[in-house]
Scaffold this motif. Structure first.
Motif, PDB file in Angstrom:
ATOM      1  N   ASP A   7     -15.070 -19.134  25.396  1.00  0.00           N
ATOM      2  CA  ASP A   7     -16.288 -18.674  24.720  1.00  0.00           C
ATOM      3  C   ASP A   7     -16.340 -19.190  23.283  1.00  0.00           C
ATOM      4  N   ILE A   8     -15.194 -19.229  22.627  1.00  0.00           N
ATOM      5  CA  ILE A   8     -15.116 -19.790  21.269  1.00  0.00           C
ATOM      6  C   ILE A   8     -15.501 -21.272  21.313  1.00  0.00           C
ATOM      7  N   GLU A   9     -14.997 -21.988  22.307  1.00  0.00           N
ATOM      8  CA  GLU A   9     -15.301 -23.414  22.444  1.00  0.00           C
ATOM      9  C   GLU A   9     -16.783 -23.642  22.708  1.00  0.00           C
ATOM     10  N   ASP A  10     -17.385 -22.820  23.561  1.00  0.00           N
ATOM     11  CA  ASP A  10     -18.833 -22.922  23.818  1.00  0.00           C
ATOM     12  C   ASP A  10     -19.622 -22.642  22.554  1.00  0.00           C
ATOM     13  N   TRP A  11     -19.190 -21.651  21.790  1.00  0.00           N
ATOM     14  CA  TRP A  11     -19.844 -21.293  20.529  1.00  0.00           C
ATOM     15  C   TRP A  11     -19.780 -22.480  19.566  1.00  0.00           C
ATOM     16  N   ALA A  12     -18.618 -23.091  19.456  1.00  0.00           N
ATOM     17  CA  ALA A  12     -18.455 -24.246  18.561  1.00  0.00           C
ATOM     18  C   ALA A  12     -19.334 -25.410  19.022  1.00  0.00           C
ATOM     19  N   ASP A  13     -19.347 -25.689  20.320  1.00  0.00           N
ATOM     20  CA  ASP A  13     -20.191 -26.771  20.855  1.00  0.00           C
ATOM     21  C   ASP A  13     -21.649 -26.558  20.468  1.00  0.00           C
ATOM     22  N   ALA A  14     -22.129 -25.355  20.719  1.00  0.00           N
ATOM     23  CA  ALA A  14     -23.538 -25.047  20.462  1.00  0.00           C
ATOM     24  C   ALA A  14     -23.850 -25.090  18.970  1.00  0.00           C
ATOM     25  N   TYR A  15     -22.938 -24.602  18.131  1.00  0.00           N
ATOM     26  CA  TYR A  15     -23.179 -24.617  16.691  1.00  0.00           C
ATOM     27  C   TYR A  15     -23.271 -26.053  16.177  1.00  0.00           C
ATOM     28  N   ILE A  16     -22.368 -26.897  16.624  1.00  0.00           N
ATOM     29  CA  ILE A  16     -22.401 -28.302  16.204  1.00  0.00           C
ATOM     30  C   ILE A  16     -23.687 -28.960  16.679  1.00  0.00           C
ATOM     31  N   LYS A  17     -24.060 -28.713  17.908  1.00  0.00           N
ATOM     32  CA  LYS A  17     -25.298 -29.281  18.456  1.00  0.00           C
ATOM     33  C   LYS A  17     -26.510 -28.841  17.648  1.00  0.00           C
ATOM     34  N   ALA A  18     -26.580 -27.564  17.352  1.00  0.00           N
ATOM     35  CA  ALA A  18     -27.712 -27.050  16.565  1.00  0.00           C
ATOM     36  C   ALA A  18     -27.721 -27.660  15.167  1.00  0.00           C
ATOM     37  N   SER A  19     -26.556 -27.826  14.573  1.00  0.00           N
ATOM     38  CA  SER A  19     -26.462 -28.348  13.215  1.00  0.00           C
ATOM     39  C   SER A  19     -26.846 -29.820  13.115  1.00  0.00           C
ATOM     40  N   LEU A  20     -26.711 -30.541  14.206  1.00  0.00           N
ATOM     41  CA  LEU A  20     -27.018 -31.976  14.211  1.00  0.00           C
ATOM     42  C   LEU A  20     -28.408 -32.297  14.736  1.00  0.00           C
ATOM     43  N   SER A  21     -29.127 -31.315  15.229  1.00  0.00           N
ATOM     44  CA  SER A  21     -30.435 -31.543  15.814  1.00  0.00           C
ATOM     45  C   SER A  21     -31.516 -31.613  14.746  1.00  0.00           C
ATOM     46  N   LEU A  59     -14.067 -26.739  12.891  1.00  0.00           N
ATOM     47  CA  LEU A  59     -13.329 -27.623  11.985  1.00  0.00           C
ATOM     48  C   LEU A  59     -12.338 -28.514  12.729  1.00  0.00           C
ATOM     49  N   SER A  60     -11.730 -27.993  13.777  1.00  0.00           N
ATOM     50  CA  SER A  60     -10.740 -28.776  14.525  1.00  0.00           C
ATOM     51  C   SER A  60     -11.350 -30.004  15.189  1.00  0.00           C
ATOM     52  N   ARG A  61     -12.639 -29.990  15.346  1.00  0.00           N
ATOM     53  CA  ARG A  61     -13.335 -31.113  15.990  1.00  0.00           C
ATOM     54  C   ARG A  61     -13.746 -32.199  15.003  1.00  0.00           C
ATOM     55  N   GLU A  62     -13.425 -31.966  13.739  1.00  0.00           N
ATOM     56  CA  GLU A  62     -13.751 -32.927  12.669  1.00  0.00           C
ATOM     57  C   GLU A  62     -15.208 -33.387  12.767  1.00  0.00           C
ATOM     58  N   PRO A  63     -16.139 -32.440  12.663  1.00  0.00           N
ATOM     59  CA  PRO A  63     -17.560 -32.782  12.802  1.00  0.00           C
ATOM     60  C   PRO A  63     -18.057 -33.571  11.588  1.00  0.00           C
ATOM     61  N   PRO A  64     -19.237 -34.166  11.703  1.00  0.00           N
ATOM     62  CA  PRO A  64     -19.823 -34.893  10.573  1.00  0.00           C
ATOM     63  C   PRO A  64     -20.032 -33.969   9.366  1.00  0.00           C
ATOM     64  N   GLN A  65     -20.151 -34.579   8.221  1.00  0.00           N
ATOM     65  CA  GLN A  65     -20.317 -33.839   6.968  1.00  0.00           C
ATOM     66  C   GLN A  65     -21.516 -32.900   7.012  1.00  0.00           C
ATOM     67  N   ALA A  66     -22.569 -33.293   7.691  1.00  0.00           N
ATOM     68  CA  ALA A  66     -23.766 -32.437   7.770  1.00  0.00           C
ATOM     69  C   ALA A  66     -23.424 -31.084   8.404  1.00  0.00           C
ATOM     70  N   VAL A  67     -22.582 -31.088   9.413  1.00  0.00           N
ATOM     71  CA  VAL A  67     -22.165 -29.840  10.054  1.00  0.00           C
ATOM     72  C   VAL A  67     -21.297 -29.029   9.101  1.00  0.00           C
ATOM     73  N   LEU A  68     -20.381 -29.705   8.425  1.00  0.00           N
ATOM     74  CA  LEU A  68     -19.506 -29.015   7.469  1.00  0.00           C
ATOM     75  C   LEU A  68     -20.310 -28.372   6.343  1.00  0.00           C
ATOM     76  N   ASP A  69     -21.328 -29.064   5.876  1.00  0.00           N
ATOM     77  CA  ASP A  69     -22.167 -28.523   4.795  1.00  0.00           C
ATOM     78  C   ASP A  69     -22.840 -27.220   5.216  1.00  0.00           C
ATOM     79  N   VAL A  70     -23.416 -27.216   6.414  1.00  0.00           N
ATOM     80  CA  VAL A  70     -24.114 -26.029   6.913  1.00  0.00           C
ATOM     81  C   VAL A  70     -23.116 -24.912   7.210  1.00  0.00           C
ATOM     82  N   LEU A  71     -21.973 -25.274   7.758  1.00  0.00           N
ATOM     83  CA  LEU A  71     -20.937 -24.287   8.071  1.00  0.00           C
ATOM     84  C   LEU A  71     -20.435 -23.609   6.801  1.00  0.00           C
TER      85      LEU A  71
END
Length: 91
Positions: A7-21, A59-71
């Motif tokens: 569930d944590i992994e699904d949450w992270a997937d969805a958050y990253i997806k939303a942040s990059l859309s 954070l463990s997925r090393e997302p793009p800076q745009a995701v880190l900024d929003v996070l």
């Protein structure tokens, strides 16, 4: 209340997806639930560990800076604001 790692992994997937859309982080986006989960749960002491686990997973997925900024300006800031004093006392 602890939630499953999947569930944590699904949450992270969805958050990253939303942040990059385009038009990100708005109600109605298919991954909005992940953003809303942080908004609704960051203040709740019983959910703080789940929020922290999701942040670490993102954070463990090393997302793009745009995701880190929003996070950093959203979920992490809220979690520190609501629970930072408690965490500092523990250290």
């Amino acid at each position: 209340m602890s939630i499953r790692q999947s569930d944590i992994e699904d949450w992270a997937d969805a958050y990253i997806k939303a942040s990059l859309s385009p038009g990100k982080l708005k109600p109605g986006h298919e991954s909005w639930w992940a953003v809303e989960r942080f908004i609704l749960n960051a203040h709740d002491p019983s959910e703080a560990e789940n929020c922290w686990a999701a942040i670490l997973e993102i954070l463990s997925r090393e997302p793009p800076q745009a995701v880190l900024d929003v996070l950093a300006a959203g979920p992490l800031e809220d979690l520190i604001g609501y629970h930072g004093v408690t965490c500092v006392r523990i250290l």
